[in-house]
Design a protein around this motif. Structure first.
Motif, PDB file in Angstrom:
ATOM      1  N   LEU A  78       0.825  -1.212   0.000  1.00 33.37           N
ATOM      2  CA  LEU A  78       0.000   0.000   0.000  1.00 33.37           C
ATOM      3  C   LEU A  78       0.861   1.264   0.000  1.00 33.37           C
ATOM      4  O   LEU A  78       0.578   2.229  -0.720  1.00 33.37           O
ATOM      5  N   LEU A  79       1.926   1.247   0.801  1.00 36.59           N
ATOM      6  CA  LEU A  79       2.803   2.424   0.864  1.00 36.59           C
ATOM      7  C   LEU A  79       3.524   2.655  -0.462  1.00 36.59           C
ATOM      8  O   LEU A  79       3.723   3.798  -0.882  1.00 36.59           O
ATOM      9  N   LYS A  80       3.891   1.549  -1.131  1.00 35.64           N
ATOM     10  CA  LYS A  80       4.520   1.695  -2.453  1.00 35.64           C
ATOM     11  C   LYS A  80       3.531   2.253  -3.467  1.00 35.64           C
ATOM     12  O   LYS A  80       3.900   3.063  -4.331  1.00 35.64           O
ATOM     13  N   ASP A  81       2.263   1.827  -3.368  1.00 36.43           N
ATOM     14  CA  ASP A  81       1.223   2.381  -4.248  1.00 36.43           C
ATOM     15  C   ASP A  81       1.085   3.881  -4.031  1.00 36.43           C
ATOM     16  O   ASP A  81       0.936   4.657  -4.981  1.00 36.43           O
ATOM     17  N   CYS A  82       1.123   4.272  -2.768  1.00 38.86           N
ATOM     18  CA  CYS A  82       1.002   5.692  -2.440  1.00 38.86           C
ATOM     19  C   CYS A  82       2.192   6.469  -2.987  1.00 38.86           C
ATOM     20  O   CYS A  82       2.038   7.566  -3.515  1.00 38.86           O
TER      21      CYS A  82
END
Length: 423
Positions: free
Chosen positions: A74-78
């Motif tokens: 999720l953090l990489k997507d962000c």
């Protein structure tokens, strides 16, 4: 038409900002279920757009629940959404923290170095790189980064990390100084006060230890660590009834504390109630099987009970868990001697002396060598004892207890040498 589109965009931005504010309020209160409820109902709009902030929150909630791979994704997507933004620092640092928790230390350091490349004064990056090196037991490298963080922002977290490094290096006075600086920034932190009390206890400054333990109990009157610390001091001073009262209070507040059961066991040991002592220490060992001092104390109880085989098992476990504790090897040597395992006894005495040239260790070693009729070696150790004894005597009252024994040793060795010369 252009004005209409602009108006819609402004409305949508306001909706996102109000959503972010609501999500943030739930998140900082750890109300994660409510947070997810808001996110699932309102975070997606007709265009399918989801705000980057809502993705960050989902990632952080996943991380707090131990779902580290999901959090990282999720953090990489962000970060992908923020890629063309001027400020990706916050997201990158959260990715770095997640890599750290996943045990991917090199990846975590790379992320933090990436942030430092853009901003050399980001103390948080220096702090977390320092923690990584501290975790790897590279204390000099850890100190280098923590000091850099402290130069930029001497906050509580950084001061505590610096204290931990000094503690790992065995520099207790410096560790105490750092933690006291941290306490000034957070004067009601009773965990920190209790840690300081324990450190003062290690330095044998009982007055300083009592002061901090009592401050903790003013804030939290059933805080078990401080109750145990005060009980330990009372036991050392021979105030067994007061110690027992404090231990009883600790039991009512936290009866699953290995530290509590260990102290209770040693209280019974001091009162010569060996069966109760062994029972309490076994309970402590069940709760914390890798704490060396519990196995050590059990070894002492069984040694006193003359159950030498069982004493050996527990003392040997303590030696395997704490390879740098000289008194563990001293008592292991005494137990091996009682088991007539002279070779191992001698090796353990030598190991204890290699860790600390201590008069008490030498005294016991001399007695062992004399019993085994190794008179020349005993005489050599006696000469060594005489060289270091005066220095220790000045600094520590404990060593004065063997002063009366020195003439006896000298006489015994004199007799031993005479016996040795006889045909």
């Amino acid at each position: 038409m252009e004005k209409l589109l602009k108006k819609k965009e402004e409305k949508r931005t306001n909706e996102i900002e109000s959503l972010n504010f609501l999500v943030h309020q739930y998140f900082i209160r750890n109300e994660f279920d409510s947070c997810f409820e808001v996110l699932s109902k309102y975070s997606k709009f007709k265009s399918g757009f989801e705000s980057p902030y809502s993705i960050i929150i989902k990632g952080l909630i996943a991380r707090s629940g131990g779902r580290l791979s999901e959090s990282l994704s999720l953090l990489k997507d962000c970060h992908a959404l923020y890629r063309y933004s001027n400020d990706t620092t916050y997201v990158l640092k959260e990715i770095g923290k997640t890599f750290y928790l996943l045990g991917k230390m090199a990846d975590s350091i790379d992320i933090y170095n990436n942030v430092l490349h853009k901003n050399k004064d980001d103390w948080d990056c220096y702090y977390h790189i320092g923690l990584i090196f501290l975790n790897r037991k590279k204390y000099d490298k850890a100190e280098e980064f923590i000091n850099e963080a402290m130069r930029i922002n001497p906050c509580k977290e950084v001061l505590i990390a610096s204290g931990k490094i000094f503690l790992k290096k065995g520099i207790l006075n410096q560790a105490i100084q750092r933690l006291e600086e941290a306490l000034k920034l957070s004067p009601n932190d009773y965990n920190l006060m209790s840690t300081l009390g324990s450190l003062y206890l290690k330095t044998k400054d009982h007055e300083g230890a009592i002061n901090y333990f009592k401050k903790v109990l003013e804030v939290e009157n059933k805080y078990s660590k401080s109750l145990m610390g005060l009980a330990s001091i009372n036991q050392l001073n021979g105030n067994f009834e007061e110690a027992y009262e404090l231990l009883s209070m600790g039991y009512t507040s936290n009866n699953n504390s290995a530290y509590l059961w260990n102290n209770l066991g040693m209280w019974f040991f001091a009162k010569e109630k060996k069966i109760f002592a062994a029972t309490c220490l076994k309970r402590a060992l069940y709760l914390a099987p890798f704490e060396w001092y519990i196995s050590f104390n059990l070894g002492l109880v069984y040694l006193k009970n003359e159950q030498y085989v069982t004493a050996f098992v527990h003392m040997n476990t303590a030696a395997n868990l704490a390879k740098n504790q000289p008194y563990v090897y001293l008592y292991l040597a005494i137990i091996c001697s009682e088991l007539n395992n002279d070779g191992n006894a001698k090796n353990c005495f030598e190991r204890a002396l290699s860790l600390k040239e201590d008069p008490i260790i030498l005294f016991n070693y001399i007695i062992f060598l004399f019993k085994k009729k190794m008179f020349n070696e005993a005489a050599e150790k006696y000469d060594k004892l005489m060289k270091i004894y005066s220095k220790f005597k000045k600094n520590n009252e404990e060593y004065q207890s063997i002063e009366a024994q020195i003439p006896v040793i000298k006489k015994i060795l004199g007799v031993g040498q005479e016996n040795k010369k006889q045909p």
